[in-house]
Each structure stands twice: as C-alpha cells, then as structure tokens.
Design a protein around this motif. Structure first.
Motif, PDB file in Angstrom:
ATOM      1  N   GLY A   1       4.510   7.674   6.122  1.00  0.00           N
ATOM      2  CA  GLY A   1       3.196   7.477   5.706  1.00  0.00           C
ATOM      3  C   GLY A   1       2.786   5.961   5.553  1.00  0.00           C
ATOM      4  N   GLU A   2       3.539   5.385   4.785  1.00  0.00           N
ATOM      5  CA  GLU A   2       3.454   3.992   4.272  1.00  0.00           C
ATOM      6  C   GLU A   2       3.580   3.236   5.590  1.00  0.00           C
ATOM      7  OE1 GLU A   2       4.574   6.241   2.323  1.00  0.00           O
ATOM      8  OE2 GLU A   2       3.534   5.613   0.285  1.00  0.00           O
ATOM      9  N   GLN A   3       4.446   3.439   6.614  1.00  0.00           N
ATOM     10  CA  GLN A   3       4.349   2.636   7.420  1.00  0.00           C
ATOM     11  C   GLN A   3       3.130   2.550   8.296  1.00  0.00           C
ATOM     12  OE1 GLN A   3       8.455   2.752   9.443  1.00  0.00           O
ATOM     13  NE2 GLN A   3       7.646   2.021  11.188  1.00  0.00           N
TER      14      GLN A   3
ATOM     15  N   PRO B   1       0.838  -1.280   0.034  1.00  0.00           N
ATOM     16  CA  PRO B   1      -0.060  -0.060   0.068  1.00  0.00           C
ATOM     17  C   PRO B   1       0.815   1.078  -0.289  1.00  0.00           C
ATOM     18  CG  PRO B   1       0.114  -1.058   2.138  1.00  0.00           C
ATOM     19  CD  PRO B   1       1.176  -1.579   1.472  1.00  0.00           C
ATOM     20  N   SER B   2       0.350   2.413  -0.622  1.00  0.00           N
ATOM     21  CA  SER B   2       0.838   3.657  -0.486  1.00  0.00           C
ATOM     22  C   SER B   2       0.302   4.262   1.078  1.00  0.00           C
ATOM     23  CB  SER B   2       0.337   4.584  -1.484  1.00  0.00           C
ATOM     24  OG  SER B   2       0.633   4.290  -2.813  1.00  0.00           O
ATOM     25  N   ALA B   3       0.849   5.470   1.337  1.00  0.00           N
ATOM     26  CA  ALA B   3       0.269   6.173   2.445  1.00  0.00           C
ATOM     27  C   ALA B   3      -0.928   6.759   2.134  1.00  0.00           C
ATOM     28  CB  ALA B   3       1.260   7.444   2.554  1.00  0.00           C
ATOM     29  N   MET B   4      -1.504   6.853   3.247  1.00  0.00           N
ATOM     30  CA  MET B   4      -3.217   7.419   3.042  1.00  0.00           C
ATOM     31  C   MET B   4      -3.116   8.471   2.009  1.00  0.00           C
ATOM     32  SD  MET B   4      -4.363   6.431   6.786  1.00  0.00           S
ATOM     33  CE  MET B   4      -6.423   6.805   6.564  1.00  0.00           C
TER      34      MET B   4
ATOM     35  N   ASP C   1      -1.165  12.236   3.082  1.00  0.00           N
ATOM     36  CA  ASP C   1      -0.077  12.147   4.110  1.00  0.00           C
ATOM     37  C   ASP C   1       1.330  12.537   3.745  1.00  0.00           C
ATOM     38  OD1 ASP C   1      -1.521  11.564   6.344  1.00  0.00           O
ATOM     39  OD2 ASP C   1      -0.612   9.596   6.706  1.00  0.00           O
ATOM     40  N   THR C   2       1.827  12.040   2.471  1.00  0.00           N
ATOM     41  CA  THR C   2       2.960  12.435   2.216  1.00  0.00           C
ATOM     42  C   THR C   2       3.081  13.736   1.901  1.00  0.00           C
ATOM     43  OG1 THR C   2       3.070  10.012   0.935  1.00  0.00           O
ATOM     44  CG2 THR C   2       4.785  11.654   0.526  1.00  0.00           C
ATOM     45  N   ASN C   3       2.267  14.547   1.199  1.00  0.00           N
ATOM     46  CA  ASN C   3       2.364  16.214   1.459  1.00  0.00           C
ATOM     47  C   ASN C   3       2.325  16.436   2.582  1.00  0.00           C
ATOM     48  OD1 ASN C   3       2.393  15.805  -1.434  1.00  0.00           O
ATOM     49  ND2 ASN C   3       0.185  16.305  -1.959  1.00  0.00           N
TER      50      ASN C   3
ATOM     51  N   GLY D   1      10.859   8.422  -4.770  1.00  0.00           N
ATOM     52  CA  GLY D   1      10.258   9.285  -5.681  1.00  0.00           C
ATOM     53  C   GLY D   1       8.808   9.276  -5.664  1.00  0.00           C
ATOM     54  N   ARG D   2       8.179   9.992  -5.917  1.00  0.00           N
ATOM     55  CA  ARG D   2       6.658  10.384  -5.908  1.00  0.00           C
ATOM     56  C   ARG D   2       5.924   9.539  -6.673  1.00  0.00           C
ATOM     57  NH1 ARG D   2       5.078  14.625  -2.589  1.00  0.00           N
ATOM     58  NH2 ARG D   2       3.203  12.946  -2.378  1.00  0.00           N
ATOM     59  N   GLY D   3       5.020   8.880  -6.250  1.00  0.00           N
ATOM     60  CA  GLY D   3       4.303   7.660  -6.829  1.00  0.00           C
ATOM     61  C   GLY D   3       5.282   6.387  -6.810  1.00  0.00           C
ATOM     62  N   GLY D   4       6.163   6.397  -6.126  1.00  0.00           N
ATOM     63  CA  GLY D   4       7.097   5.070  -5.953  1.00  0.00           C
ATOM     64  C   GLY D   4       6.535   3.934  -5.380  1.00  0.00           C
ATOM     65  N   SER D   5       5.300   3.900  -5.069  1.00  0.00           N
ATOM     66  CA  SER D   5       4.938   2.588  -4.419  1.00  0.00           C
ATOM     67  C   SER D   5       4.723   1.484  -5.628  1.00  0.00           C
ATOM     68  CB  SER D   5       3.378   2.854  -3.564  1.00  0.00           C
ATOM     69  OG  SER D   5       3.654   3.523  -2.519  1.00  0.00           O
ATOM     70  N   ASP D   6       4.299   2.187  -6.746  1.00  0.00           N
ATOM     71  CA  ASP D   6       4.082   1.408  -7.833  1.00  0.00           C
ATOM     72  C   ASP D   6       5.267   0.668  -8.252  1.00  0.00           C
ATOM     73  OD1 ASP D   6       1.444   2.418  -8.311  1.00  0.00           O
ATOM     74  OD2 ASP D   6       2.440   4.232  -9.774  1.00  0.00           O
ATOM     75  N   THR D   7       6.590   1.407  -8.007  1.00  0.00           N
ATOM     76  CA  THR D   7       7.769   0.716  -8.578  1.00  0.00           C
ATOM     77  C   THR D   7       8.129  -0.426  -7.256  1.00  0.00           C
ATOM     78  OG1 THR D   7       8.432   2.527  -9.488  1.00  0.00           O
ATOM     79  CG2 THR D   7      10.118   1.149  -8.685  1.00  0.00           C
TER      80      THR D   7
ATOM     81  N   GLY E   1       5.082   0.522   0.498  1.00  0.00           N
ATOM     82  CA  GLY E   1       5.635   1.131  -0.906  1.00  0.00           C
ATOM     83  C   GLY E   1       6.665   2.109  -0.679  1.00  0.00           C
ATOM     84  N   PHE E   2       7.249   2.661  -1.680  1.00  0.00           N
ATOM     85  CA  PHE E   2       7.984   3.783  -1.631  1.00  0.00           C
ATOM     86  C   PHE E   2       9.228   3.713  -1.038  1.00  0.00           C
ATOM     87  CE2 PHE E   2       7.454   8.454   0.247  1.00  0.00           C
ATOM     88  CZ  PHE E   2       7.877   9.109  -1.206  1.00  0.00           C
ATOM     89  N   GLN E   3       9.503   2.847  -0.209  1.00  0.00           N
ATOM     90  CA  GLN E   3      10.836   3.189   0.646  1.00  0.00           C
ATOM     91  C   GLN E   3      11.492   1.946   0.531  1.00  0.00           C
ATOM     92  OE1 GLN E   3      10.175   1.629   4.725  1.00  0.00           O
ATOM     93  NE2 GLN E   3       8.459   3.007   4.756  1.00  0.00           N
TER      94      GLN E   3
HETATM   95  N1  ASP Z   1       3.092   8.079  -1.007  1.00  0.00           N
HETATM   96  C1  ASP Z   1       4.123   8.312  -1.885  1.00  0.00           C
HETATM   97  C2  ASP Z   1       3.559   9.405  -2.715  1.00  0.00           C
HETATM   98  O1  ASP Z   1       2.793  10.128  -2.057  1.00  0.00           O
HETATM   99  C3  ASP Z   1       4.347   7.058  -2.768  1.00  0.00           C
HETATM  100  C4  ASP Z   1       3.083   6.510  -3.590  1.00  0.00           C
HETATM  101  O2  ASP Z   1       1.973   7.092  -3.326  1.00  0.00           O
HETATM  102  O3  ASP Z   1       3.191   5.929  -4.538  1.00  0.00           O
HETATM  103  O4  ASP Z   1       4.385   9.887  -3.759  1.00  0.00           O
END
Ligand code: ASP
Ligand code: ADP
Ligand code: MG
Length: 419
Positions: free
Chosen positions: A73-75, A40-43, A46-48, A149-155, A135-137
């Motif tokens: 956030g992901e934790q 999962p990503s952060a809610m 949350d990251t912002n 990097g932003r959106g990194g949970s996909d990766t 994700g993301f970390q």
């Molecule tokens: N939480 C991170 C972000 O906002 C990673 C992700 O959502 O994929 O960029």
C-alpha cells in the motif's frame, strides 16, 4: 534552510486529489527554502483491503507473506506522491524501505527499526530532490520485507527524522492536533497546543491512535521535535501559521500539559481478557502461566490475581485481540492440564479506558473520582491498573463511549483552562 520530515496519513493520501494537495503543500515548504523528506501511509483503507485479501485465502497466512502484501500500500503511495511532486515542477524520487535501507529486526507485522542509512537520501536532498519514503515498512537482516505494526508510518517518519537529525518532524493527519480524547467519540474534546512527551507516551500506549507508541518512544529517545497537525487546512495557508499550528510534543521536564491534573482520556478496544479459573494458589503460578505466554511472544497487559478460596485462585490478564485465539489455545493445551486448573474463560468484548495526567502525581483521590463517575453510570469495573500518571479500568466494550464521555465531563476536560 531546515531539514523537515513530513508524514501524511492514509486519509490525507486518500485520493489522487488529496495526493495533489499534499504535493502542493510540500512544494510550498520547498519553495520557502527547506529540504523535505516525505513519508506517506497507504491510501486509507488499502492496508485493510490488502490484509483482507490474504484472509480470504487463509486464516493462517505466514507472517512473512502478510508483510509482503501489507507493505505494498505504501509503495503505491510513494510513487503517486513523487509523480504529483514532479507535476508541481519539483524533482522528486521515491524509495521503498529496503532501498534506503531502513533495517529492522525480523518480527513480522511488528518489526522494530534497528538502523537507517541516510547516505542515499542525503545525496538526493543535496541534488535538490524531494525524497519520498514509504512509511510502515523496512527490511530484516535476511532481506525480507517487514512492517512496523498498524499505524507504523508515524514511527517511520520519526525514525527517519531522528536518523537524519531533522530540524522537525511534522505529522499531518485528519484531525488538527492531539485532543483531550478522540474528538470522534467526544465532540466536546479540546485540542491541546502542547502535550508533554510523557503524557503523549501514555496516551499512545493506552490506545490513542493519533500517534503510534513507537513513534513517541523514538521522539523521546532522540529528542525529535514533533508536531501533530492537520492536512486538511488549505494547502496555501501561510507557512509560519501552519508551522505553529496543531499540537507540539513538548520535552520540557516539568511542563504540565496546560496544568491539568487529568490531561486526557484514552481507550483501547484491541484487548481481550482471559481468566484461568481455579488455579492452585502456590508460589510460581504467575510465572507458570505468563512464562508460557511470553515464550509464545505474546504481550500481556493488565494482570490480576484474585484472593484465594480453599487454596484455589483465579488469574486474569489481557492480551491483544489478535493474540486472543492463540493464547486461549496455548493455555488450554499447555497450562490448564499442567497446573490442574479448572478451566480457561475468555472475553474478547472488553475495552480499557484510561485517564492520563502528570498532575495525578501530586493529587490524591483522582482514581476515586474515576470510580465514582463510572459507578454513577452503572458501569462495572472488571480490572484496574494504575501508575504514577495514569489509571486504567477494563470494562465491557459496550459501555466504552459512555465511560469516555462521562469521564471527560467529570474531569472538566471540555472546559478551557488557563495555561
Ligand atoms: N498503512 C499502515 C496501516 O494502515 C500504516 C499507517 O497507516 O501508518 O496501519
Ligand atoms: P493517520 O491515518 O493520519 O495516521 P490515524 O487514524 O492513525 O490517522 O490517527 C488519527 C485519528 O486518531 C483521528 O482521526 C482520531 O479519531 C484518533 N484519535 C484518537 N485519540 C485522539 C486524540 N487524543 N486526539 C486526536 N485524535 C485522536
Ligand atoms: Mg496513524
């Protein structure tokens, strides 16, 4: 029994209610006999929020500490999801990236995954647990927490799927697949049943944030079966229907995305344009300017060198907006005096709009259609760059939506096409 990786984005994890829904959906897959790793990503937000807190304290926060903060956030998400899964009667365990471990390089805020050790995860799966991984970390060679990097949970999800040779990686998000362009900008955008890997790679690299570019690169390198689908369908829809929904990223070499010449339109508001004015037009200029920029670890995208007049020329390029101030400063202090250039001017209010399609390879005049369409809307093109399967233009940010809508129409993307 298959090994499946599910990834849920921020909106899908946006409230405890939604997290319960995610758990119910995951439980359905487990009860159908599959082994599940969930990323999962952060809610949402949350990251912002977390990075905003750091910014309140300092504009010059150290990248290491920013990653320390952003990764939390992901934790929270993994812990909440593991609890929700346990409440569904499943055994589940959550891990932070360093616990797996997911090892990365040390480029804070844009770290690259170098290896993933799946021993612990496999043991948990064998013991009947659903494994939930942030994700993301990840963790760098010195044990520091990094983010991708932003959106990194996909990766993260695709890399885990690749490392574990999962049967499939399903990216659950807040739209029901990949569209011809962002459906939030063009309501007439059409969902694609499948998109070729190459086109997805271009769309992602040109700004379609539905998948982070590196996740597509991983999928390509390791041939990870990848699908983008909605987390907002009722969790109890038929599993086979769900498994076939959304958009499949296809690796069929010659499969054109539904036979389109132009398959999609991407846009990117994250860039800024910089022009070094009045540079002496001598060999080595590009190197002297961009060499310094590269040394500072700043990525450059579109580049243009103008025709020279009286031995002087203007040299323009774009960088990520986050790097804009740093690049301007670097040029002003290092490059302008060294080259004897007149000045550096910048514009952070630009955007890049791109048309993408494998079919462009075999069709001429596509770029001309793009330019005509923009001219008809009186939109000035500041820069142009092309490759075999894409044409991008840099324009004033305020015309972005108009340009995307007009191009979407001009290339007939809203119309259903025979597959
Ligand atoms: N939480 C991170 C972000 O906002 C990673 C992700 O959502 O994929 O960029
Ligand atoms: P998540 O939080 O699930 O990772 P993102 O916000 O990162 O979700 O990505 C999904 C968003 O991507 C959609 O809400 C949509 O606005 C945007 N998007 C941009 N381009 C496209 C496209 N071509 N197809 C689908 N969605 C797109
Ligand atoms: Mg995302």
């Amino acid at each position: 029994m298959a090994l499946i990786v599910h990834k849920y984005g921020g909106t899908s994890m946006g409230s405890t209610e939604r997290i319960r829904n995610v758990a119910k959906r995951v439980a359905k897959w487990v009860r159908a006999g599959h082994q599940l790793v969930v990323v999962p990503s952060a809610m949402s937000g949350d990251t912002n929020r977390l990075l905003g807190l750091a910014k309140e304290i300092s504009d010059r926060a150290s990248p290491r500490e920013l990653d320390m903060i952003a990764s939390t956030g992901e934790q929270v998400s993994v812990g909440l999801l593991a609890i929700a899964l346990q409440a569904e009667g499943l055994e589940s365990v959550s891990y932070a990236g360093w616990q797996v471990p997911i090892k990365t390089d040390s480029s804070f805020s844009k770290a690259r995954i170098e290896s993933i050790d799946d021993v612990r995860v496999r043991a948990d799966l064998a013991a009947g647990k659903v494994v939930v991984i942030t994700g993301f970390q990840g963790m760098d060679p010195n044990g520091h927490i990094t983010t991708l990097g932003r959106g990194g949970s996909d990766t993260s999800a695709v890399a885990i799927a690749a490392a574990m040779k999962a049967d499939e990686c399903l990216i659950y998000t807040d739209v029901d697949g990949v569209y011809t362009t962002d459906p939030r900008v063009v309501p007439e955008a059409r969902r694609l049943n499948s998109i070729s890997f190459e086109e997805m790679l271009e769309m992602a690299s040109l700004g379609s944030k539905v998948l982070q570019i590196r996740s597509v690169e991983f999928a390509g390198k390791y041939r990870v079966p990848l699908r983008v689908l909605s987390s907002f369908t009722p969790w109890d829809i038929d599993l086979d229907v769900e498994a076939a929904s959304g958009t499949l990223i296809s690796f069929e070499e010659d499969e054109k995305m539904e036979q389109a010449v132009v398959s999609g339109i991407a846009f990117n508001r994250d860039e800024a344009k910089i022009t070094v004015v009045g540079v002496p037009d001598t060999p080595g200029i590009a190197y002297q300017i961009l060499g310094k920029v590269a040394e500072a670890n700043i990525d450059v995208d579109v580049i243009i060198q103008n025709v020279s007049h009286d031995g002087k020329t203007d040299f323009s390029f774009t960088v990520h907006r986050n790097d804009y101030a740093r690049t301007m400063e670097l040029l002003q202090t290092n490059v302008v005096p060294a080259l004897g250039a007149l000045q550096v001017v910048g514009d952070a209010k630009i955007c890049k709009v791109s048309i993408v399609g494998i079919g462009m390879r075999s069709h001429v005049g596509i770029a001309a259609t793009m330019f005509r369409c923009l001219a008809e809307e009186s939109i000035n093109i500041q820069m142009i760059t092309t490759s075999e399967i894409k044409t991008s233009v840099v324009i004033d940010e305020k015309y972005m939506e108009l340009a995307v809508r007009a191009l979407h129409k001009a290339f007939g993307l809203e119309e259903a096409r025979a597959a």
